[in-house]
Design an enzyme around this catalytic site. Structure first.
Site, PDB file in Angstrom:
ATOM      1  N   ASP A 262     -13.622  -3.773  -1.400  1.00 20.12           N
ATOM      2  CA  ASP A 262     -13.414  -3.460   0.013  1.00 20.12           C
ATOM      3  C   ASP A 262     -14.774  -3.511   0.692  1.00 20.12           C
ATOM      4  OD1 ASP A 262     -10.740  -3.009  -0.565  1.00 20.12           O
ATOM      5  OD2 ASP A 262     -11.026  -0.852  -0.828  1.00 20.12           O
TER       6      ASP A 262
ATOM      7  N   ASP B  53       0.869  -1.178   0.000  1.00 17.41           N
ATOM      8  CA  ASP B  53       0.000   0.000   0.000  1.00 17.41           C
ATOM      9  C   ASP B  53       0.902   1.223   0.000  1.00 17.41           C
ATOM     10  OD1 ASP B  53      -2.343  -1.480   0.113  1.00 17.41           O
ATOM     11  OD2 ASP B  53      -2.397  -1.483   2.297  1.00 17.41           O
TER      12      ASP B  53
END
Length: 268
Positions: free
Chosen positions: A130, A11
């Site tokens: 998500d 990330d």
């Protein structure tokens, strides 16, 4: 039996690898190029690179970081974050990525999935979902794929780095993206992200039962058994983790050795 994949996730925010809890409280975890090279040497099967603030900041993925990472790493390499057009996909793939990951843009423009699959092949198109638990029927808005009816536990899709609810039921959305041409799903539990409390097996099981493409489990790895449970009980085709690798709790070889002892096929 196909070998199960172990995938570190990079990330990236502002050119640095970061890791948080429930998508917030980010901590610096190093340089993405150095991290990618390290994980290749450790035996990772793939690398996932997510520019986690590109959509929120309304900008494209940082291609220079993608290019430098791709030049260093010779593993299958997926890149996501800020992808809004077929040209964005082309730029990322031409800079060295093997696959692109769509998330926010896929929700608002589902036709982008089909366009990407037609242009580059379904094997290049990953849709990241998500999801967060909800305990009442999703009322939602007018986005495509909105759930109706009630389930005792539901899972709602969030976008913009987990900041914005959509009213989409995660399982129904997973079916939709596969119908539109997604060749793989990256499924992240926002509730479990960075908590080290284990993958959300219920979410994972529902999605893997609903689709016929590989599903990558993400969010919650904290013990070696968590990886095994995601595969054994959740039927994941791959397990992705960040903090347990970034901060040295486990090496990839430890995970593979544990899974192999449990009878799971892994690449060694």
């Amino acid at each position: 039996m196909l070998a199960k994949r172990i995938i570190p996730c990079l990330d990236v925010n502002g050119g640095r690898v970061v890791k948080g809890v429930n998508f917030v409280n980010l901590t610096d975890a190093g340089d993405p190029v150095e991290s990618a090279a390290f994980y290749e040497s450790e035996g990772a099967d793939e690398i996932v690179f997510l520019d986690i603030t590109a959509s929120v900041d309304n900008r494209t993925t940082m291609l220079n970081v993608v290019r430098r990472t791709a030049e260093t790493v010779f593993l299958p390499f997926t890149v996501g974050g800020g992808i809004r057009t077929v040209d964005d996909m082309r730029n990322i793939l031409s800079n060295g990525a093997d696959k692109v990951s769509l998330n926010t843009a896929a929700v608002y423009s589902p036709e982008l999935i089909s366009q990407g699959a037609e242009e580059f092949g379904v094997q290049c198109i990953v849709v990241a979902i998500d999801a967060k638990r909800c305990e009442s029927p999703i009322q939602g808005n007018n986005l495509p794929g909105k759930a109706s009816g009630g389930k005792s536990t539901c899972f709602e899709v969030y976008v913009n780095g987990g900041r914005k609810s959509t009213g989409l039921d995660a399982i129904e959305w997973a079916k939709t993206v596969v119908e539109r041409g997604a060749g793989e799903i990256l499924l992240t539990s926002i509730d479990r992200d960075g908590t080290n409390s284990g993958y959300d097996i219920e979410l994972l099981d529902q999605v893997t039962r609903a689709v016929n493409v590989p599903v990558i489990a993400s969010g919650g790895a904290g013990t070696l058994d968590h990886f095994y449970q995601a595969i054994e009980k959740g039927s994941a085709d791959a397990v992705l983790a960040a903090s347990v690798f970034h901060f040295g709790k486990f090496k990839i070889k430890q995970v593979k050795d544990y899974l192999k002892e449990k009878g799971v096929s892994v690449r060694v």
